[in-house]
Design a protein around this motif. Structure first.
Motif, mmCIF file in Angstrom:
data_model
loop_
_atom_site.group_PDB
_atom_site.id
_atom_site.type_symbol
_atom_site.label_atom_id
_atom_site.label_comp_id
_atom_site.label_asym_id
_atom_site.label_seq_id
_atom_site.Cartn_x
_atom_site.Cartn_y
_atom_site.Cartn_z
ATOM 1 N N VAL A 32 -12.570 -3.428 -5.170
ATOM 2 C CA VAL A 32 -11.708 -3.515 -3.909
ATOM 3 C C VAL A 32 -10.554 -2.570 -4.142
ATOM 4 C CG1 VAL A 32 -10.894 -5.871 -4.197
ATOM 5 C CG2 VAL A 32 -11.342 -4.705 -1.821
ATOM 6 N N LEU A 33 -10.291 -1.965 -2.827
ATOM 7 C CA LEU A 33 -9.021 -1.224 -2.558
ATOM 8 C C LEU A 33 -8.531 -1.552 -1.255
ATOM 9 C CD1 LEU A 33 -6.815 0.762 -3.777
ATOM 10 C CD2 LEU A 33 -8.103 2.751 -2.475
ATOM 11 N N ARG A 34 -7.379 -2.175 -1.370
ATOM 12 C CA ARG A 34 -6.527 -2.745 0.324
ATOM 13 C C ARG A 34 -5.570 -1.551 0.580
ATOM 14 N NH1 ARG A 34 -8.838 -7.749 1.218
ATOM 15 N NH2 ARG A 34 -9.858 -8.487 -0.754
ATOM 16 N N ALA A 35 -5.250 -1.448 1.728
ATOM 17 C CA ALA A 35 -4.201 -0.828 2.207
ATOM 18 C C ALA A 35 -3.046 -1.362 1.645
ATOM 19 C CB ALA A 35 -4.255 -0.845 3.923
ATOM 20 N N CYS A 36 -2.162 -0.677 1.408
ATOM 21 C CA CYS A 36 -0.514 -1.128 0.949
ATOM 22 C C CYS A 36 0.280 -0.063 1.456
ATOM 23 C CB CYS A 36 -0.628 -0.970 -0.446
ATOM 24 S SG CYS A 36 -0.747 0.348 -1.137
ATOM 25 N N LYS A 37 1.666 -0.489 1.097
ATOM 26 C CA LYS A 37 2.898 0.448 1.503
ATOM 27 C C LYS A 37 2.627 1.955 1.197
ATOM 28 C CE LYS A 37 6.589 -2.905 1.669
ATOM 29 N NZ LYS A 37 7.621 -3.333 1.296
ATOM 30 N N GLU A 38 1.915 2.057 -0.219
ATOM 31 C CA GLU A 38 1.852 3.360 -0.582
ATOM 32 C C GLU A 38 0.795 4.201 0.009
ATOM 33 O OE1 GLU A 38 2.992 6.716 -2.944
ATOM 34 O OE2 GLU A 38 3.896 4.657 -3.080
ATOM 35 N N THR A 39 -0.251 3.507 0.441
ATOM 36 C CA THR A 39 -1.492 4.273 1.418
ATOM 37 C C THR A 39 -0.951 4.647 2.713
ATOM 38 O OG1 THR A 39 -2.517 2.235 1.835
ATOM 39 C CG2 THR A 39 -3.143 2.998 -0.181
ATOM 40 N N LEU A 86 -6.199 5.839 -7.282
ATOM 41 C CA LEU A 86 -5.573 4.366 -7.264
ATOM 42 C C LEU A 86 -6.204 3.293 -7.909
ATOM 43 C CD1 LEU A 86 -4.599 4.427 -3.471
ATOM 44 C CD2 LEU A 86 -2.971 4.972 -5.386
ATOM 45 N N GLU A 87 -5.664 2.423 -8.610
ATOM 46 C CA GLU A 87 -6.340 1.448 -9.430
ATOM 47 C C GLU A 87 -6.961 0.254 -8.152
ATOM 48 O OE1 GLU A 87 -6.648 0.471 -12.314
ATOM 49 O OE2 GLU A 87 -5.817 1.988 -13.431
ATOM 50 N N PHE A 88 -8.102 -0.036 -8.597
ATOM 51 C CA PHE A 88 -8.872 -0.899 -7.748
ATOM 52 C C PHE A 88 -8.917 -2.375 -8.457
ATOM 53 C CE2 PHE A 88 -10.376 2.846 -5.773
ATOM 54 C CZ PHE A 88 -11.326 2.408 -4.769
ATOM 55 N N LYS A 131 1.800 5.426 3.546
ATOM 56 C CA LYS A 131 2.689 6.785 3.810
ATOM 57 C C LYS A 131 1.755 7.913 4.367
ATOM 58 C CE LYS A 131 5.953 5.355 0.301
ATOM 59 N NZ LYS A 131 6.346 5.473 -0.923
ATOM 60 N N SER A 132 0.492 8.058 3.998
ATOM 61 C CA SER A 132 -0.369 9.128 4.283
ATOM 62 C C SER A 132 -1.475 8.640 5.106
ATOM 63 C CB SER A 132 -0.769 9.644 2.834
ATOM 64 O OG SER A 132 -1.523 8.815 2.056
ATOM 65 N N TYR A 133 -1.776 7.547 5.344
ATOM 66 C CA TYR A 133 -2.849 6.963 6.043
ATOM 67 C C TYR A 133 -2.569 5.636 6.556
ATOM 68 C CZ TYR A 133 -8.060 5.894 7.037
ATOM 69 O OH TYR A 133 -9.117 5.691 7.347
ATOM 70 N N PRO A 134 -2.091 5.529 7.862
ATOM 71 C CA PRO A 134 -1.521 4.312 8.323
ATOM 72 C C PRO A 134 -2.286 3.264 8.730
ATOM 73 C CG PRO A 134 -1.652 6.196 10.033
ATOM 74 C CD PRO A 134 -2.159 6.592 9.102
ATOM 75 N N PHE A 135 -3.608 3.074 8.305
ATOM 76 C CA PHE A 135 -4.366 2.059 8.665
ATOM 77 C C PHE A 135 -4.483 0.706 7.734
ATOM 78 C CE2 PHE A 135 -6.162 5.934 10.484
ATOM 79 C CZ PHE A 135 -6.126 5.710 11.936
ATOM 80 N N ASP A 136 -4.734 -0.321 8.053
ATOM 81 C CA ASP A 136 -5.146 -1.490 7.468
ATOM 82 C C ASP A 136 -6.788 -1.394 7.022
ATOM 83 O OD1 ASP A 136 -2.732 -2.712 7.268
ATOM 84 O OD2 ASP A 136 -2.654 -3.268 9.248
ATOM 85 N N PHE A 137 -7.017 -1.079 5.802
ATOM 86 C CA PHE A 137 -8.275 -0.909 5.569
ATOM 87 C C PHE A 137 -8.612 -1.637 4.255
ATOM 88 C CE2 PHE A 137 -6.245 2.143 2.966
ATOM 89 C CZ PHE A 137 -6.770 2.042 1.660
ATOM 90 N N VAL A 138 -9.861 -2.084 4.003
ATOM 91 C CA VAL A 138 -10.486 -2.564 2.563
ATOM 92 C C VAL A 138 -11.589 -1.614 2.284
ATOM 93 C CG1 VAL A 138 -11.569 -4.320 1.566
ATOM 94 C CG2 VAL A 138 -9.722 -4.894 3.103
ATOM 95 N N LEU A 139 -11.520 -1.248 1.227
ATOM 96 C CA LEU A 139 -12.702 -0.382 0.593
ATOM 97 C C LEU A 139 -13.309 -0.847 -0.547
ATOM 98 C CD1 LEU A 139 -14.388 2.349 0.291
ATOM 99 C CD2 LEU A 139 -12.477 3.290 -1.123
ATOM 100 N N ARG A 140 -14.598 -1.166 -0.452
ATOM 101 C CA ARG A 140 -15.344 -1.934 -1.660
ATOM 102 C C ARG A 140 -16.113 -0.950 -2.076
ATOM 103 N NH1 ARG A 140 -15.243 -6.837 1.695
ATOM 104 N NH2 ARG A 140 -14.108 -8.318 0.721
#
Length: 288
Positions: A93-100, A78-80, A102-111
């Motif tokens: 930074v990568l943030r949860a979105c509709k696409e993520t 995925l594009e950060f 679908k396979s991982y139903p959490f609201d997350f932030v990855l830095r």
């Protein structure tokens, strides 16, 4: 898009796709990172999130719902976004979105944070749970290093050396690359290529004392060191076909065991992060 970090000793290139490190060169222009030749392995140094390795049948359950995840998760593909950038530091930074979801139903932030410090590159990870419920995940690094570094060498010229003499545990894998419940002792300080490090071999260690491991050649004094203080698992992988690289992988978590539960919360060594909490870890690559 690619970005460059540079000081008087090192030049680093990172990219927004997967927040991946794609080049690490010393002042003489020697490249240490694998070039992602698709003939062998198309990655450089992928980030493994929200799983490490494979889950059984590529599927897991959470609150009675079934989800699918590819091996090593989705972050590497995925594009950060860029949160900040300077000559010697960059924050992806990568943030949860509709696409993520679908396979991982959490609201997350990855830095993912890269920082140059003299002859060392620090790589830090922050996982923030912005969900209202507990979040379950694993995270790991999968850096590939050129080995041999120079064309006139062979892999047999190289060896890995732990910081300390080890009496650790090795976790074997089965033919499907799932972990087995059997463990064996790993003793020693050095791992020699083509002997203890067979081609297409994976070594998974835990309960080690060392905080770092170095990659060195018997032919010259160039090399590198990977530190992994705090990481409970370390993977070492050589690809088949005598591929000219070696992966040294600090992990929080690992692939499923062959008899693992499909329930995400029950998977062994999974991190459970409370709502609105942050998990942090970091490792580094130093040029010798």
């Amino acid at each position: 898009m690619n970005y460059e970090l540079k000081n008087q000793y090192l030049t680093v290139t990172v990219t927004t796709l997967g927040a991946e490190l794609i080049s690490l060169k010393d002042v003489e222009g020697t490249e240490y990172i694998w070039n992602a030749d698709e003939k062998y392995w198309k990655r450089h140094t992928p980030i493994l999130f929200p799983i490490v390795g494979k889950i059984r049948e590529g599927k897991y359950t959470l609150e009675s719902r079934e989800y699918s995840l590819p091996a090593h998760g989705f972050a590497r593909d995925l594009e950060f976004e860029i949160e900040s950038y300077s000559k010697e530091n960059i924050v992806f930074v990568l943030r949860a979105c509709k696409e993520t979801k679908k396979s991982y139903p959490f609201d997350f932030v990855l830095r993912v944070i890269y920082t140059l410090k003299v002859k060392r590159l620090d790589i830090a990870y922050e996982v923030i749970n912005e969900d209202k419920d507990k979040m379950y995940f694993k995270i790991g690094a999968h850096p590939g290093f050129r080995c041999p570094i120079f064309e006139n060498e062979t892999a047999g010229d190289y060896y890995l050396e732990f910081e300390q003499e080890e009496d650790a545990l090795q976790i074997p894998i089965d033919s499907d690359v799932y972990l087995t419940r059997e463990t064996r002792q790993f003793k020693g300080k050095k791992l020699y290529f083509n002997e203890q490090l067979p081609i297409d071999g994976v070594i998974i260690l835990t309960n080690y004392k060392s905080k770092s491991i170095s990659l060195s050649s018997k032919q010259h004094n160039k090399g590198l060191s990977v530190d992994f203080e705090g990481f409970p698992f370390l993977g070492v992988w050589r690809a088949e076909d005598n591929a000219p690289f070696i992966c040294i992988e600090p992990w929080y978590g690992h692939a499923d065991f062959s008899d693992e539960s499909k329930e995400l919360a029950d998977k062994k060594d999974t991190i459970c992060l409370e709502s609105m909490k942050t998990f942090k870890c970091a490792h580094g690559i130093s040029i010798i």
